[in-house]
Motif scaffolding. Structure first.
Motif, PDB file in Angstrom:
ATOM      1  N   GLN A  68      23.378   1.146   1.659  1.00 45.43           N
ATOM      2  CA  GLN A  68      22.005   0.614   1.633  1.00 45.43           C
ATOM      3  C   GLN A  68      20.992   1.724   1.371  1.00 45.43           C
ATOM      4  N   LEU A  69      21.249   2.873   2.004  1.00 44.64           N
ATOM      5  CA  LEU A  69      20.332   4.000   1.836  1.00 44.64           C
ATOM      6  C   LEU A  69      20.320   4.452   0.378  1.00 44.64           C
ATOM      7  N   LEU A  70      21.527   4.569  -0.217  1.00 42.48           N
ATOM      8  CA  LEU A  70      21.611   5.029  -1.611  1.00 42.48           C
ATOM      9  C   LEU A  70      20.974   4.013  -2.554  1.00 42.48           C
ATOM     10  N   ILE A  71      21.197   2.715  -2.285  1.00 38.71           N
ATOM     11  CA  ILE A  71      20.606   1.693  -3.146  1.00 38.71           C
ATOM     12  C   ILE A  71      19.082   1.738  -3.042  1.00 38.71           C
TER      13      ILE A  71
ATOM     14  N   THR B 270       0.843  -1.208   0.000  1.00 38.45           N
ATOM     15  CA  THR B 270       0.000   0.000   0.000  1.00 38.45           C
ATOM     16  C   THR B 270       0.865   1.240   0.000  1.00 38.45           C
ATOM     17  N   VAL B 271       1.864   1.205   0.872  1.00 42.33           N
ATOM     18  CA  VAL B 271       2.734   2.354   1.020  1.00 42.33           C
ATOM     19  C   VAL B 271       3.445   2.659  -0.291  1.00 42.33           C
ATOM     20  N   LEU B 272       3.918   1.606  -0.994  1.00 40.06           N
ATOM     21  CA  LEU B 272       4.604   1.802  -2.271  1.00 40.06           C
ATOM     22  C   LEU B 272       3.642   2.399  -3.293  1.00 40.06           C
TER      23      LEU B 272
ATOM     24  N   ILE C 152      11.225  10.643   3.098  1.00 32.69           N
ATOM     25  CA  ILE C 152      11.100  10.222   4.504  1.00 32.69           C
ATOM     26  C   ILE C 152      10.786   8.736   4.555  1.00 32.69           C
ATOM     27  N   LEU C 153       9.846   8.335   3.701  1.00 30.39           N
ATOM     28  CA  LEU C 153       9.436   6.933   3.677  1.00 30.39           C
ATOM     29  C   LEU C 153      10.633   6.051   3.301  1.00 30.39           C
ATOM     30  N   ILE C 154      11.390   6.491   2.290  1.00 32.67           N
ATOM     31  CA  ILE C 154      12.565   5.727   1.867  1.00 32.67           C
ATOM     32  C   ILE C 154      13.543   5.581   3.027  1.00 32.67           C
ATOM     33  N   ALA C 155      13.766   6.686   3.744  1.00 35.73           N
ATOM     34  CA  ALA C 155      14.709   6.637   4.866  1.00 35.73           C
ATOM     35  C   ALA C 155      14.185   5.694   5.951  1.00 35.73           C
ATOM     36  N   ILE C 156      12.886   5.776   6.249  1.00 36.27           N
ATOM     37  CA  ILE C 156      12.324   4.916   7.296  1.00 36.27           C
ATOM     38  C   ILE C 156      12.516   3.448   6.921  1.00 36.27           C
ATOM     39  N   LEU C 157      12.209   3.115   5.666  1.00 35.67           N
ATOM     40  CA  LEU C 157      12.327   1.724   5.243  1.00 35.67           C
ATOM     41  C   LEU C 157      13.787   1.273   5.306  1.00 35.67           C
ATOM     42  N   ALA C 158      14.699   2.109   4.763  1.00 40.13           N
ATOM     43  CA  ALA C 158      16.115   1.706   4.741  1.00 40.13           C
ATOM     44  C   ALA C 158      16.641   1.516   6.162  1.00 40.13           C
ATOM     45  N   PHE C 159      16.361   2.474   7.046  1.00 38.57           N
ATOM     46  CA  PHE C 159      16.876   2.353   8.420  1.00 38.57           C
ATOM     47  C   PHE C 159      16.163   1.252   9.188  1.00 38.57           C
ATOM     48  N   GLY C 160      14.857   1.112   8.970  1.00 42.84           N
ATOM     49  CA  GLY C 160      14.098   0.078   9.678  1.00 42.84           C
ATOM     50  C   GLY C 160      14.604  -1.298   9.296  1.00 42.84           C
TER      51      GLY C 160
ATOM     52  N   ILE D 162      17.763   2.744  -6.532  1.00 42.85           N
ATOM     53  CA  ILE D 162      17.440   1.535  -7.280  1.00 42.85           C
ATOM     54  C   ILE D 162      16.118   0.917  -6.845  1.00 42.85           C
ATOM     55  N   ILE D 163      16.064   0.483  -5.571  1.00 38.94           N
ATOM     56  CA  ILE D 163      14.909  -0.333  -5.161  1.00 38.94           C
ATOM     57  C   ILE D 163      13.614   0.480  -5.155  1.00 38.94           C
ATOM     58  N   LEU D 164      13.661   1.678  -4.553  1.00 37.34           N
ATOM     59  CA  LEU D 164      12.430   2.465  -4.440  1.00 37.34           C
ATOM     60  C   LEU D 164      12.494   3.707  -5.321  1.00 37.34           C
ATOM     61  N   ARG D 165      13.071   3.567  -6.522  1.00 35.50           N
ATOM     62  CA  ARG D 165      13.285   4.779  -7.311  1.00 35.50           C
ATOM     63  C   ARG D 165      11.988   5.442  -7.713  1.00 35.50           C
ATOM     64  N   SER D 166      10.873   4.693  -7.733  1.00 34.67           N
ATOM     65  CA  SER D 166       9.621   5.339  -8.101  1.00 34.67           C
ATOM     66  C   SER D 166       8.898   5.913  -6.885  1.00 34.67           C
ATOM     67  N   VAL D 167       9.450   5.726  -5.695  1.00 34.65           N
ATOM     68  CA  VAL D 167       8.794   6.277  -4.508  1.00 34.65           C
ATOM     69  C   VAL D 167       9.237   7.725  -4.317  1.00 34.65           C
ATOM     70  N   ASP D 168       8.256   8.578  -4.111  1.00 29.63           N
ATOM     71  CA  ASP D 168       8.537  10.012  -4.045  1.00 29.63           C
ATOM     72  C   ASP D 168       8.997  10.469  -2.662  1.00 29.63           C
ATOM     73  N   SER D 169       8.377   9.887  -1.628  1.00 31.04           N
ATOM     74  CA  SER D 169       8.617  10.389  -0.281  1.00 31.04           C
ATOM     75  C   SER D 169       9.975   9.923   0.238  1.00 31.04           C
TER      76      SER D 169
END
Ligand code: ARG
Length: 517
Positions: free
Chosen positions: A363-366, A17-19, A379-387, A370-377
Motif C-alpha cells: 500500500q505504501l509503495l502504491i 488542500t494538502v495535495l 512524510i505526508l505520503i507516509a502519514i496518509l498511507a499509514f493513516g 502511483i496514487i500520490l506520485r505528484s506529491v513531493d512530501s
C-alpha cells in the motif's frame, strides 16, 4: 454540531488542500545510489561525485533547482520510469534492455566490470567463477553477467562494499563490480585484489522516454564538460576524495573489528573481559553516534532526525486513522442496526476489504509511486498511507465497541429528545471507546512499529537511520540495538500514557454526558 456529512466533507477539503500544496515546482530530481565512488558517494550526509556535478550543471543550465534522491540501485531506473525522478545518474551502463524503458544521454565514461577476489584464491580465468558464490550489487550489469554468462544465481547485496564485506567474512567466493568502485573497495584491504575487465561498458544518464528538451540539455552539458576537461578533473578530484575517505574508514573499521572481537570475547569469558567489553562499547558508541563526519555532523544525527520522522508519521497516522475509524464504524454499525446509509456502508466494506487484504508495504509503495506520485512530501505520503491503513483496523475495533453498547442507551437518548448523531457522539461512542481502549492501544503500538518500513520510499526514519549508520561503520551491534532500545522506550511511554487514560476514563464513570458539559 454541524450537518450530517460535514466531517466527511471537511476531510475531503483538507485532503485536496494538502495535495495541492505538495505539487512539485521546477526541480530537477536526480535518482542515484551513493555507494559508488567516484561517481556518487556520501560526504557526511551529502551525496557528492561526478554524476552529481553533471546533473547539477544540467539543472543550472535549465534554471531549475536541484535535488538528489539516494535510494537502492534497483529503484533508480523505476524512479525515472514512474516520473518520481527527472533523471537517473548513477554510473548507469547503457544496455538494450534498459533502452526499452528509458532514454539514454550520450555516454560520458568508458568503463567495465571486473572481479574482486581474495589474494588467497587468485582469480585467473572466468571458468573459476562457475558454481561459486558470487556477490553483486542488486540490479546491476554485474548481476546480469552472473545470470546470463555464468547461468547461475548471484548473491545479491545492496551495495558493492557490502558484497566485499561478505566476501571478507567468507560468505562468497568472488565479487563482480564496476572497476572504479571496485578499486575503491580494495583500497586499504591487503587481502583483496581486482582482475582485468570482464566486459566493456559505457555510462550515460537515463531520462524518461520522450523528454527531448531535457535530453538535449544533458547532452550539451556532457559535450561541453568533456571538451573543456571538467569531466576528467571531476573524476580525478572525486577519486582522490573517495580514496582518502576509504583510508580513514579502513582505520575506523579496524577499530570496529577490534571492538567486535571484544564483544565476542566478552560473551565467552564474561568476567575477564568486562573492561575490554566496556571500552569496545564506548569506542563503538563514539564511532557510531558522535564522531564527526567530513561535513562536521555526527552520525547520531541520523537517529535524532529519524526519531522525529517516526514520531511525526506515527502520531499523525494514529489521528487520521481514528478519524477514519470513527466515521466508518458509525456508518457500519448504523447500517447493521437501523439500516441507515446503505451506499456509504457498501463503500466502507470495499475500503475494509482492500486495506485489510493487501500488505502495508505494498500500500505504501502504491501510494508513493502511483496514487500520490505528484506529491513531493514523503512524510505526508507516509502519514496518509499509514493513516488510511490503520483506519480500517480501528474502524472494526470501534464497531465492536459500538455494538457492545446496549440498544437501550440509544432509545433512552432519543427519548430524551437528543438527535441520532448527538446520542451517538455523546452517549454511545464514549462508552464504546472506553470498552475497546486496550484493543485500540494495541493497534496504535503496532502502527508505531510498522512505520519502520518507510525506508522503502527513501524516507529516513529511526530504523533507516540505524541502517545507514550500520552501512557506514560496518558496526552492527550498536546501531541496531540502540534503535531497538529507542523503539522500546517509545512504546513503553505510550503504553504508560494509555494506561493513565484508561484509569481516568474508568474513574469518571459511564456518565460521560455530564462530564462533558
Ligand atoms: N554500471 C552498473 C550498472 O549500470 C552498476 C551501476 C551501479 N551504480 C551505483 N550508483 N550503485 O548496472
Amino acid at each position: 454540531m454541524a450537518g450530517r456529512f460535514s466531517p466527511m466533507s471537511r476531510f475531503v477539503a483538507l485532503l485536496a488542500t494538502v495535495l495541492a500544496l505538495g505539487v512539485r515546482g521546477e526541480t530537477l530530481t536526480m535518482a542515484t545510489e551513493a555507494t559508488f565512488p567516484p561517481y556518487e558517494f556520501l560526504r557526511g550526509q551529502e551525496v557528492v561525485g561526478l554524476d552529481v556535478e553533471i546533473a547539477r550543471t544540467v539543472a543550472a543550465k535549465l534554471g531549475w533547482s536541484f535535488r538528489v534522491e539516494n535510494m537502492d540501485f534497483d529503484a533508480v531506473i523505476p524512479a525515472v520510469i514512474s516520473g518520481k525522478a527527472s533523471l537517473a545518474a548513477s554510473g548507469i551502463t547503457i544496455t538494450e534492455d534498459r533502452k526499452k524503458n528509458v532514454d539514454f544521454s550520450e555516454p560520458y565514461v568508458k568503463t567495465g566490470i571486473v572481479v574482486i577476489f581474495p589474494k588467497a584464491t587468485p582469480f585467473e580465468t572466468a571458468d573459476q567463477l562457475k558454481g561459486k558464490k558470487i556477490g553483486v550489487q542488486s540490479g546491476t550489469t554485474s548481476e546480469t553477467y552472473v545470470l546470463e554468462q555464468l547461468h547461475q544465481e548471484p548473491e545479491r547485496f545492496k551495495s558493492t562494499p557490502e558484497a566485499c564485506a561478505a566476501m571478507l567474512a567468507g560468505r562468497c567466493a568472488f565479487v563482480i563490480a564496476d572497476i572504479d568502485p571496485a578499486k575503491n573497495c580494495v583500497k586499504g584491504e591487503p587481502a583483496l585484489a581486482i582482475s582485468d575487465f570482464l566486459s566493456s561498458e559505457e555510462y550515460a544518464i537515463a531520462v524518461p522516454k520522450g523528454k527531448s528538451d531535457l535530453l538535449a540539455a544533458i547532452n550539451a552539458t556532457i559535450r561541453e564538460a568533456k571538451a573543456d576537461g571538467r569531466i576528467a578533473a571531476w573524476l580525478a578530484a572525486y577519486t582522490a576524495e573517495s580514496d582518502a575517505l576509504k583510508d580513514s574508514e579502513s582505520a575506523d573499521r579496524a577499530a570496529v573489528a577490534e571492538g567486535s572481537a571484544a564483544f565476542v570475547g566478552a560473551i565467552a569469558g564474561l568476567r575477564a573481559s568486562v573492561r575490554a567489553f566496556w571500552t569496545a562499547l564506548c569506542d563503538d558508541f563514539y564511532l557510531c553516534f558522535f564522531k564527526k563526519a567530513a561535513d562536521g555532523s555526527s552520525r547520531g544525527l541520523y537517529l535524532v532526525k529519524g526519531l522525529g520522522v517516526t514520531i511525526e508519521v506515527a502520531f499523525a497516522a494514529i489521528v487520521l486513522g481514528l478519524f477514519i475509524g470513527f466515521l466508518v464504524a458509525v456508518i457500519r454499525s448504523s447500517h447493521d442496526k437501523y439500516g441507515y446509509f446503505s451506499f456509504l456502508n457498501a463503500l466502507a466494506k470495499v475500503y475494509l476489504t482492500i486495506i485489510r487484504g493487501t500488505p502495508m508495504v505494498v500500500q505504501l509503495l502504491i501510494t508513493y509511486y502511483i496514487i500520490l506520485r505528484s506529491v513531493d512530501s514523503k512524510i505526508l505520503i507516509a502519514i496518509l498511507a499509514f493513516g488510511i491503513n490503520s483506519g480500517a483496523y480501528q474502524a472494526e475495533i470501534l464497531r465492536a465497541g459500538i455494538v457492545s453498547i446496549d440498544p437501550g442507551q440509544m432509545e433512552a437518548g432519543r427519548a430524551l429528545g437528543l438527535s441520532y448523531w448527538r446520542t451517538m457522539l455523546r452517549i454511545i461512542l464514549p462508552q464504546a471507546v472506553r470498552n475497546v481502549l486496550p484493543a485500540l492501544g494495541n493497534e496504535f503500538i503496532v502502527l508505531m512499529k510498522d512505520t519502520s518500513i518507510v525506508g522503502y520510499i527513501a524516507l529516513i526514519d529511526l530504523a533507516k537511520g540505524g541502517d545507514i549508520i550500520r552501512s557506514q561503520t560496518y558496526s552492527v551491534y550498536t546501531p541496531y540495538l540502540t534503535v531497538a532500545a529507542i523503539y522500546l522506550v517509545l512504546v513503553m511511554t505510550f503504553t504508560w500514557l494509555l494506561g493513565k487514560l484508561e484509569r481516568y476514563l474508568r474513574n469518571t464513570g459511564a456518565d460521560v454526558v455530564h462530564n462533558n458539559s
